[in-house]
Design a protein around this motif. Sequence first.
Motif, PDB file in Angstrom:
ATOM      1  N   ASN A 141      48.656  35.349  43.334  1.00 50.32           N
ATOM      2  CA  ASN A 141      47.263  35.016  43.085  1.00 50.32           C
ATOM      3  C   ASN A 141      46.308  36.128  43.485  1.00 50.32           C
ATOM      4  O   ASN A 141      45.102  36.022  43.274  1.00 50.32           O
ATOM      5  N   THR A 142      46.834  37.169  44.089  1.00 50.05           N
ATOM      6  CA  THR A 142      45.990  38.270  44.537  1.00 50.05           C
ATOM      7  C   THR A 142      46.282  39.506  43.704  1.00 50.05           C
ATOM      8  O   THR A 142      47.364  40.084  43.791  1.00 50.05           O
ATOM      9  N   TYR A 143      45.323  39.854  42.895  1.00 51.83           N
ATOM     10  CA  TYR A 143      45.372  41.060  42.083  1.00 51.83           C
ATOM     11  C   TYR A 143      43.929  41.483  41.867  1.00 51.83           C
ATOM     12  O   TYR A 143      42.994  40.714  42.100  1.00 51.83           O
ATOM     13  N   PHE A 144      43.753  42.706  41.459  1.00 51.03           N
ATOM     14  CA  PHE A 144      42.413  43.270  41.358  1.00 51.03           C
ATOM     15  C   PHE A 144      42.248  44.002  40.041  1.00 51.03           C
ATOM     16  O   PHE A 144      43.168  44.667  39.583  1.00 51.03           O
ATOM     17  N   ASP A 148      36.820  45.461  41.005  1.00 40.61           N
ATOM     18  CA  ASP A 148      37.009  44.811  42.315  1.00 40.61           C
ATOM     19  C   ASP A 148      37.316  45.850  43.390  1.00 40.61           C
ATOM     20  O   ASP A 148      36.754  45.818  44.482  1.00 40.61           O
ATOM     21  N   TRP A 172      47.972  45.368  41.409  1.00 48.99           N
ATOM     22  CA  TRP A 172      48.681  44.309  42.122  1.00 48.99           C
ATOM     23  C   TRP A 172      49.536  44.982  43.188  1.00 48.99           C
ATOM     24  O   TRP A 172      50.211  45.977  42.918  1.00 48.99           O
ATOM     25  N   ARG A 173      49.499  44.445  44.388  1.00 50.28           N
ATOM     26  CA  ARG A 173      50.306  44.993  45.483  1.00 50.28           C
ATOM     27  C   ARG A 173      51.491  44.065  45.720  1.00 50.28           C
ATOM     28  O   ARG A 173      51.310  42.870  46.009  1.00 50.28           O
ATOM     29  N   GLU A 175      54.265  42.018  47.337  1.00 54.79           N
ATOM     30  CA  GLU A 175      54.495  41.420  48.651  1.00 54.79           C
ATOM     31  C   GLU A 175      55.804  40.652  48.600  1.00 54.79           C
ATOM     32  O   GLU A 175      55.969  39.749  47.816  1.00 54.79           O
TER      33      GLU A 175
END
Length: 176
Positions: A141-144, A148, A172-173, A175
């Motif tokens: 759910n975490t991307y930029f 951003d 996207w990192r 994880e």
Amino acid sequence: VKKIKPRKVIEFSPFHGFSTTVISSALKESSIIPDFFETYEIDKENVTLTNYHLYENDINFVNVVEGDVFQTLDKERLKEVDFLLIDSDHSGEFAKRYIDEFFPLLKDGCWVVIHDMSYDWYFATFERIEIFNYFQKNNINTYFHIADLMKMYKIVDDDFVYSFGRNTLLFWRVEK
């Protein structure tokens, strides 16, 4: 790139090498000579143009590999990569294949950057659909988008207006 400071970089496909030159110039300006920087291009003319642009910008640490990325990519290197840029065939079939073959090999903390990931569904590619299906399936759910990150790293002010048109980058990192 100057904020992330990657030391191990892979890109596919550089086309004429503009993004390759921007990334490698940012590394050079930051006094970073990467452990490796490899870019994979299937088209012989684009390999020549990429090498030309690197030469013109006095960049000598990028290895431009000619051939199909699925046949020529060193998967052991991919396991070490800090920064992966994908700007290639935007078909769903190609995206599904690189997602299935390459994403499981990426290490924790690797930044993946994918070109042409528009906010606007009007400009959406089948690649975008496959990427977001992967994100949903894996609870990512975490991307930029580039705007951003530009705001997050204070490259621009919060009131900066960025066009969310077709040619935006998605970051996207990984994880694990």
